[in-house]
Design a protein around this motif. Sequence first.
Motif, PDB file in Angstrom:
ATOM      1  N   UNK A 238       4.790  -2.234  12.228  1.00  0.00           N
ATOM      2  CA  UNK A 238       5.535  -2.488  10.996  1.00  0.00           C
ATOM      3  C   UNK A 238       4.557  -2.519   9.827  1.00  0.00           C
ATOM      4  N   UNK A 239       4.633  -1.524   8.959  1.00  0.00           N
ATOM      5  CA  UNK A 239       3.766  -1.430   7.785  1.00  0.00           C
ATOM      6  C   UNK A 239       4.445  -2.144   6.627  1.00  0.00           C
ATOM      7  N   UNK A 240       4.136  -3.408   6.473  1.00  0.00           N
ATOM      8  CA  UNK A 240       4.812  -4.233   5.479  1.00  0.00           C
ATOM      9  C   UNK A 240       3.915  -4.645   4.312  1.00  0.00           C
ATOM     10  N   UNK A 241       2.626  -4.826   4.552  1.00  0.00           N
ATOM     11  CA  UNK A 241       1.737  -5.399   3.548  1.00  0.00           C
ATOM     12  C   UNK A 241       1.746  -4.589   2.251  1.00  0.00           C
ATOM     13  N   UNK A 242       1.686  -5.295   1.144  1.00  0.00           N
ATOM     14  CA  UNK A 242       1.651  -4.621  -0.150  1.00  0.00           C
ATOM     15  C   UNK A 242       1.494  -5.627  -1.270  1.00  0.00           C
ATOM     16  N   UNK A 243       1.133  -5.115  -2.424  1.00  0.00           N
ATOM     17  CA  UNK A 243       0.998  -5.934  -3.622  1.00  0.00           C
ATOM     18  C   UNK A 243       1.859  -5.313  -4.717  1.00  0.00           C
ATOM     19  N   UNK A 244       1.984  -6.013  -5.835  1.00  0.00           N
ATOM     20  CA  UNK A 244       2.785  -5.485  -6.934  1.00  0.00           C
ATOM     21  C   UNK A 244       2.073  -5.717  -8.256  1.00  0.00           C
ATOM     22  N   UNK A 245       2.238  -4.794  -9.156  1.00  0.00           N
ATOM     23  CA  UNK A 245       1.776  -4.921 -10.539  1.00  0.00           C
ATOM     24  C   UNK A 245       2.942  -4.482 -11.420  1.00  0.00           C
ATOM     25  N   UNK A 246       3.285  -5.306 -12.387  1.00  0.00           N
ATOM     26  CA  UNK A 246       4.443  -5.025 -13.240  1.00  0.00           C
ATOM     27  C   UNK A 246       3.990  -4.404 -14.562  1.00  0.00           C
ATOM     28  N   UNK A 247       4.432  -3.184 -14.798  1.00  0.00           N
ATOM     29  CA  UNK A 247       4.151  -2.506 -16.076  1.00  0.00           C
ATOM     30  C   UNK A 247       4.948  -1.222 -16.125  1.00  0.00           C
ATOM     31  N   UNK A 248       5.407  -0.875 -17.339  1.00  0.00           N
ATOM     32  CA  UNK A 248       5.967   0.455 -17.531  1.00  0.00           C
ATOM     33  C   UNK A 248       4.824   1.455 -17.482  1.00  0.00           C
ATOM     34  N   UNK A 249       5.133   2.699 -17.164  1.00  0.00           N
ATOM     35  CA  UNK A 249       4.070   3.667 -16.918  1.00  0.00           C
ATOM     36  C   UNK A 249       3.114   3.833 -18.105  1.00  0.00           C
ATOM     37  N   UNK A 250       3.584   3.881 -19.362  1.00  0.00           N
ATOM     38  CA  UNK A 250       2.631   4.027 -20.461  1.00  0.00           C
ATOM     39  C   UNK A 250       1.659   2.856 -20.592  1.00  0.00           C
TER      40      UNK A 250
END
Length: 268
Positions: free
Chosen positions: A96-108
């Motif tokens: 099960x490939x679950x690990x991950x992180x997140x960064x919040x930003x619109x692409x520009x």
Amino acid sequence: MNENYLKKVFSLDGQKAVVTGASSGIGRAIAVSLANFGAEVALLGRSAEGLEITHKLIESQHGICEDYIVDISDTSAQKTFFESYMKKHKRMDIFIANAGINRRAELPDATLEDIEALLHTNYIGTLYGMIQSSNIMKQQKSGNIVVISSINGISPLINQAVYSSIKFGLEGAVRALAGSMAEYGVRVNSCAPGCVHSAGNKHIFCIDEFRKAKEASIPLGKIGNPEDIGDVVAAMVSDAFRFMTGTTILVDGGELLRPKQKQSPIDK
């Protein structure tokens, strides 16, 4: 109810499972569900404290598990894990490939640092785990791989643009790998959760205004819990889903459904 039949198609008794990002949230819930279905689970994560909590939770429900401190963005550490795991267990039935992180930003507004961090963990780290586990399962001629994607990999979330883009890429990788592995009896699928309570969003949803607005956008009227995902993933790797590969299962409370339209005068 035919309990013998249910056990036959859903039981994971004795199967060897590996879950990345098992120290919290969805990864923890998946690990617990797999153990409750009968699998022996290897818990991978960066937090020893978090893994210990997951470990104790599984043991309290009479499950079997073991801990490995692994940061999936470090492919050499992953390689060492796969080698040591196979030396000890000789087989791997579920990955099960679950690990991950997140960064919040619109692409520009995304920075190179954001892009590189998400690529190394969410894409390269996940892809490397898929490759390693699939080569093991290819030799066995059996196994199940599930990638935890996101509804944002089906319909992008603008303020999580890089994260969403990478999840789209993983959806493509799932289908490509499913096509490669089908002849070896290995199934590859993804599970795409919607909004789920987690450590990463509790600071948002502890505010009534934001929580109620989000709940109102979900047809089932509530934000999901990690256990809602865990039980689905455990079922996906069971024989109940034996003829499914290259597919994405959405678990989002209906969030991606189009909202109801106001009734027009001609419909009355």
